[in-house]
Design a protein around this motif. Structure first.
Motif, short mmCIF file in Angstrom:
data_model
loop_
_atom_site.label_atom_id
_atom_site.label_comp_id
_atom_site.label_asym_id
_atom_site.label_seq_id
_atom_site.Cartn_x
_atom_site.Cartn_y
_atom_site.Cartn_z
N LEU A 43 12.96 -7.04 8.02
CA LEU A 43 11.92 -6.64 7.09
C LEU A 43 10.62 -6.33 7.82
O LEU A 43 9.91 -5.38 7.47
CB LEU A 43 11.69 -7.76 6.07
N GLN A 44 10.31 -7.10 8.85
CA GLN A 44 9.13 -6.81 9.65
C GLN A 44 9.26 -5.45 10.34
O GLN A 44 8.31 -4.67 10.41
CB GLN A 44 8.92 -7.90 10.70
N ALA A 45 10.46 -5.18 10.84
CA ALA A 45 10.70 -3.90 11.51
C ALA A 45 10.60 -2.75 10.51
O ALA A 45 10.09 -1.67 10.83
CB ALA A 45 12.08 -3.90 12.17
N ALA A 46 11.08 -2.99 9.27
CA ALA A 46 11.03 -1.96 8.24
C ALA A 46 9.58 -1.63 7.87
O ALA A 46 9.22 -0.46 7.71
CB ALA A 46 11.79 -2.41 7.00
N LEU A 47 8.75 -2.66 7.77
CA LEU A 47 7.34 -2.45 7.44
C LEU A 47 6.66 -1.65 8.55
O LEU A 47 5.90 -0.70 8.28
CB LEU A 47 6.64 -3.79 7.23
N ALA A 48 6.93 -2.00 9.80
CA ALA A 48 6.34 -1.28 10.93
C ALA A 48 6.82 0.17 10.96
O ALA A 48 6.05 1.10 11.23
CB ALA A 48 6.70 -1.98 12.23
N GLU A 49 8.10 0.38 10.65
CA GLU A 49 8.65 1.74 10.65
C GLU A 49 8.03 2.58 9.55
O GLU A 49 7.75 3.77 9.73
CB GLU A 49 10.17 1.66 10.47
N TRP A 50 7.81 1.97 8.39
CA TRP A 50 7.20 2.69 7.26
C TRP A 50 5.78 3.12 7.60
O TRP A 50 5.39 4.26 7.33
CB TRP A 50 7.20 1.79 6.04
N LEU A 51 5.03 2.23 8.23
CA LEU A 51 3.66 2.57 8.61
C LEU A 51 3.64 3.70 9.65
O LEU A 51 2.79 4.59 9.59
CB LEU A 51 2.95 1.33 9.16
N THR A 52 4.58 3.66 10.57
CA THR A 52 4.69 4.74 11.55
C THR A 52 5.04 6.06 10.87
O THR A 52 4.51 7.12 11.21
CB THR A 52 5.76 4.40 12.60
N HIS A 53 5.91 5.96 9.86
CA HIS A 53 6.29 7.15 9.07
C HIS A 53 5.07 7.74 8.37
O HIS A 53 4.87 8.97 8.39
CB HIS A 53 7.34 6.72 8.05
N ARG A 95 -1.81 -4.47 4.57
CA ARG A 95 -2.30 -5.69 3.93
C ARG A 95 -1.70 -5.87 2.54
O ARG A 95 -1.29 -6.98 2.16
CB ARG A 95 -3.83 -5.63 3.84
N ASP A 96 -1.62 -4.79 1.77
CA ASP A 96 -1.07 -4.88 0.41
C ASP A 96 0.39 -5.30 0.42
O ASP A 96 0.80 -6.20 -0.33
CB ASP A 96 -1.20 -3.52 -0.29
N VAL A 97 1.19 -4.65 1.27
CA VAL A 97 2.63 -4.94 1.29
C VAL A 97 2.90 -6.31 1.89
O VAL A 97 3.76 -7.06 1.40
CB VAL A 97 3.39 -3.84 2.06
N ALA A 98 2.16 -6.68 2.94
CA ALA A 98 2.34 -8.00 3.54
C ALA A 98 2.01 -9.10 2.53
O ALA A 98 2.69 -10.13 2.47
CB ALA A 98 1.48 -8.14 4.80
N GLY A 99 0.96 -8.88 1.73
CA GLY A 99 0.61 -9.85 0.71
C GLY A 99 1.70 -9.99 -0.34
O GLY A 99 2.01 -11.10 -0.80
N PHE A 100 2.30 -8.87 -0.71
CA PHE A 100 3.40 -8.88 -1.68
C PHE A 100 4.60 -9.64 -1.13
O PHE A 100 5.19 -10.49 -1.81
CB PHE A 100 3.77 -7.43 -2.00
N LYS A 143 4.97 0.04 -4.17
CA LYS A 143 5.96 1.01 -4.67
C LYS A 143 6.29 2.04 -3.60
O LYS A 143 7.45 2.45 -3.45
CB LYS A 143 5.44 1.70 -5.93
N SER A 144 5.28 2.48 -2.88
CA SER A 144 5.51 3.48 -1.83
C SER A 144 6.44 2.92 -0.76
O SER A 144 7.37 3.61 -0.30
CB SER A 144 4.18 3.89 -1.21
N PHE A 145 6.22 1.67 -0.37
CA PHE A 145 7.08 1.03 0.64
C PHE A 145 8.50 0.87 0.13
O PHE A 145 9.47 1.20 0.83
CB PHE A 145 6.50 -0.33 1.03
N ILE A 146 8.63 0.38 -1.10
CA ILE A 146 9.97 0.15 -1.64
C ILE A 146 10.70 1.46 -1.88
O ILE A 146 11.92 1.56 -1.66
CB ILE A 146 9.88 -0.69 -2.93
N ARG A 147 9.99 2.49 -2.30
CA ARG A 147 10.62 3.81 -2.48
C ARG A 147 11.17 4.32 -1.16
O ARG A 147 12.28 4.83 -1.08
CB ARG A 147 9.60 4.80 -3.06
#
Length: 306
Positions: free
Chosen positions: A8-18, A35-40, A90-94
């Protein structure tokens, strides 16, 4: 509390790079998203009492989304801030659903909280003109006064963002009839240049003690470096105090004034969207509310209630 899984950490980093690569998002925007997604994700882990992986995200339901939003409101987050955070989530989960191939419709259907959107506070046409005239006379150095007036004329006459005006380089002079502006998201747009802006920039260039060179800034600070936007804000602070204008008379208000006055003069909303460089027509539509509010103020002054 358990930390997010490595996946999940890798996915968050990949999304931000995207986002950085595809949308050319700014560092400030990416930090807010992270910050928003990490808080969620942090809330979900506390809520479930276990480490979450990407597969667990796919099984989230509406009740968990409601619980998170209720938690955010109880800790004092405004409806506006929560709406922004929900948009990030929503953007991350999409993106995750597209990558991993799961149906996220039950998560994406979560409704954003309603909030009263703040309306921009434009200056009147006379106040905008007075602001430009004031900054053109208040600096001790004539070239600095001409510089400040040229920048404000670009904001009000062409609807540029302050970053866009200060991003112009030496080859922009003399200003053409149409400027090619690279704005937010690295998107280009064409902006007609009014004669007043062309003349104001020409006068600044005539007085400027620093050479204009291709690739170098068009607008210089007093020490010969690129002009800091804070200096324009300070010039407007002095001017609005002299003119008795409110604190909302900022550089961005000049751009708001451009859009509002153009709409009041019968400008097409879609054309104004293109001129401002808004990605969404919905962003531009806020100026219809501004114009309606201004008309109601005029009506109330003309027809006071008994």
């Amino acid at each position: 509390m358990a930390a997010p899984s490595e996946g999940l950490q890798a996915a968050l980093a990949e999304w931000l790079t995207h986002l950085r690569g595809l949308r050319d998002a700014s560092d400030h925007t990416l930090t807010a998203y992270q910050r928003d997604v990490a808080g969620f994700l942090g809330f979900l882990q506390h809520h479930h009492g276990e480490s979450l992986g990407t597969a667990r995200i796919a099984s989230l339901g509406p009740s968990e989304m409601r619980a998170w939003m209720a938690h955010e409101r109880t800790r004092g987050l405004s409806a506006r801030s929560l709406a922004r955070a929900l948009s990030s989530v929503k953007s991350f989960i999409r993106w995750l659903a597209d990558r991993d191939g799961f149906d996220a419709s039950h998560i994406l259907s979560a409704r954003s909280p309603k909030y009263q959107r703040k309306l921009p506070r434009p200056l009147s046409e006379s106040a905008a003109a007075e602001m430009i005239d004031q900054v053109d006379t208040q600096a001790m150095e004539p070239w600095i006064a001409a510089r400040d007036a040229a920048v404000l004329t670009l904001l009000y006459g062409c609807g540029l963002r302050i970053s866009e005006a200060l991003g112009l380089t030496g080859e922009a002079h003399p200003l053409p009839e149409v400027l090619r502006i690279r704005g937010k998201g690295d998107k280009e747009r064409l902006v007609p240049v009014v004669p007043a802006a062309r003349e104001a920039v020409a006068e600044y260039v005539r007085l400027c003690p620093y050479p204009l060179e291709p690739g170098a800034p068009l607008f210089y600070g007093a020490r010969g470096k690129a002009l800091n936007p804070r200096m324009i804000s300070k010039a407007m602070e002095r001017a609005r105090m002299s003119l008795g204008l409110p604190s909302t008379a900022t550089p961005h208000a000049m751009r708001h004034s451009f859009a509002t006055h153009l709409l009041a003069a019968g400008g097409d909303l879609r054309a104004i969207q293109e001129l401002l460089g808004h990605a969404s027509l919905g962003t531009t539509q806020i100026y219809t509310a501004v114009d309606a509010a201004r008309l109601m103020e005029i009506y109330d002054r003309s027809h006071p209630r008994a």
